[in-house]
Design a protein around this motif. Sequence first.
Motif, short mmCIF file in Angstrom:
data_model
loop_
_atom_site.label_atom_id
_atom_site.label_comp_id
_atom_site.label_asym_id
_atom_site.label_seq_id
_atom_site.Cartn_x
_atom_site.Cartn_y
_atom_site.Cartn_z
N TRP A 63 24.73 -3.71 -8.56
CA TRP A 63 23.62 -4.35 -7.84
C TRP A 63 22.53 -3.36 -7.52
N ARG A 64 22.13 -2.55 -8.51
CA ARG A 64 21.08 -1.57 -8.29
C ARG A 64 19.89 -1.86 -9.20
N THR A 65 18.72 -1.46 -8.73
CA THR A 65 17.52 -1.42 -9.56
C THR A 65 16.99 -0.01 -9.55
N LEU A 66 16.74 0.55 -10.73
CA LEU A 66 16.16 1.89 -10.86
C LEU A 66 14.73 1.74 -11.36
N LEU A 67 13.83 2.48 -10.73
CA LEU A 67 12.44 2.54 -11.19
C LEU A 67 12.22 3.95 -11.70
N VAL A 68 11.96 4.08 -13.00
CA VAL A 68 11.97 5.38 -13.66
C VAL A 68 10.61 5.66 -14.28
N HIS A 69 10.15 6.89 -14.11
CA HIS A 69 8.92 7.35 -14.76
C HIS A 69 9.19 8.71 -15.39
N ASP A 70 8.98 8.81 -16.68
CA ASP A 70 9.15 10.08 -17.39
C ASP A 70 7.81 10.76 -17.57
N VAL A 71 7.76 12.03 -17.18
CA VAL A 71 6.52 12.81 -17.23
C VAL A 71 6.50 13.70 -18.45
N ASP A 83 12.72 -7.70 -12.14
CA ASP A 83 11.42 -8.21 -12.57
C ASP A 83 10.36 -8.01 -11.50
N GLU A 84 10.72 -8.22 -10.24
CA GLU A 84 9.75 -8.04 -9.15
C GLU A 84 9.30 -6.59 -9.04
N LEU A 85 10.25 -5.68 -9.14
CA LEU A 85 9.87 -4.28 -9.00
C LEU A 85 9.06 -3.82 -10.20
N GLY A 86 9.41 -4.29 -11.38
CA GLY A 86 8.62 -3.96 -12.56
C GLY A 86 7.19 -4.45 -12.44
N ALA A 87 7.02 -5.64 -11.88
CA ALA A 87 5.68 -6.19 -11.71
C ALA A 87 4.89 -5.46 -10.64
N ARG A 101 0.84 -1.21 0.00
CA ARG A 101 0.00 0.00 0.00
C ARG A 101 0.87 1.25 0.00
N GLU A 102 1.91 1.25 0.81
CA GLU A 102 2.80 2.40 0.88
C GLU A 102 3.56 2.61 -0.44
N LEU A 103 3.96 1.50 -1.06
CA LEU A 103 4.65 1.60 -2.35
C LEU A 103 3.75 2.24 -3.39
N ALA A 104 2.52 1.78 -3.47
CA ALA A 104 1.59 2.35 -4.45
C ALA A 104 1.39 3.84 -4.20
N ALA A 105 1.28 4.23 -2.94
CA ALA A 105 1.07 5.64 -2.62
C ALA A 105 2.28 6.49 -2.99
N VAL A 106 3.48 6.03 -2.66
CA VAL A 106 4.69 6.81 -2.96
C VAL A 106 4.88 6.95 -4.47
N LEU A 107 4.61 5.89 -5.22
CA LEU A 107 4.74 5.98 -6.67
C LEU A 107 3.71 6.94 -7.26
N ASP A 108 2.49 6.88 -6.76
CA ASP A 108 1.46 7.80 -7.24
C ASP A 108 1.82 9.25 -6.88
N TRP A 164 5.82 2.97 -15.59
CA TRP A 164 7.09 2.90 -14.88
C TRP A 164 7.97 1.84 -15.53
N GLU A 165 9.27 2.10 -15.55
CA GLU A 165 10.23 1.13 -16.09
C GLU A 165 11.24 0.77 -15.02
N ALA A 166 11.34 -0.52 -14.72
CA ALA A 166 12.38 -1.02 -13.82
C ALA A 166 13.56 -1.45 -14.67
N ARG A 167 14.74 -0.96 -14.31
CA ARG A 167 15.93 -1.27 -15.10
C ARG A 167 17.11 -1.53 -14.17
N PRO A 168 18.02 -2.40 -14.57
CA PRO A 168 19.20 -2.66 -13.74
C PRO A 168 20.25 -1.57 -13.93
N GLN A 169 21.02 -1.34 -12.88
CA GLN A 169 22.22 -0.50 -12.97
C GLN A 169 23.34 -1.25 -12.27
N ALA A 170 24.44 -1.45 -12.98
CA ALA A 170 25.55 -2.22 -12.43
C ALA A 170 26.10 -1.55 -11.17
#
Length: 233
Positions: free
Chosen positions: A223-231, A205-209, A145-152, A215-221
Amino acid sequence: MILPPLDARDRDARERMDDPACDEAALRRTYAAFRVVNAVVAGWRTTYATLLRPLLRDGSATTLLDVGSGGGDLARALAGWAARDGHELQVTGIDPDPRAHAWATSRPARPGVTFRRATTGDLVAEGARFDLVVSNHVLHHLDDRELAAVLDHSRRLAGRRVVHSDIRRSRTAYLLFSVGTLPFFPGSFIRADGLVSIRRSYTVDELGAAAPPGWEARPQAPWRTLLVHDVGV
């Protein structure tokens, strides 16, 4: 070393620093160590160069919101990098934890950086807007629930781009962090909480789902995952 199960997120594991009753001296040592730890493992210099710097304005200020700013080291680093590149970046760091806010505001002031004790929901209610919205090591702390709220909220607060950066869960990351931090950061929560953070963190994959459309989940070398949204890019 006995590795914990890492095939799935450990949603029930809890970090010590999230406990309001945790040892305050250890918490202060943890905040003090964040600058070093983030510089080594968080990869924000690369994230800044590839996803933020190209959007900084020439000749006028760009505004950026740092969600869950903790000790404030990322907010200060981003403002400093932008200044060295000849850009004016006005950074607002928010954190609802009074202990984090007290630490961040007790550090020497950095031009262009301010801190508020607030949530993303508070800023949405105020009608606030920023060109860029970022966070570091925040998403794995949140329930669904908190994740959905922060992303929104972050989508509504951003005029151009949102970048949420977090740990990518893996056995290699767990082993290296466990061994690499063993001799360092005594009397802090860095090692224990860092290992819990890895157990709680998402794969790409989990974060993208878990994220909504747009939103796009992408790896960054490494051991990072970036979740990106372009407005408005």
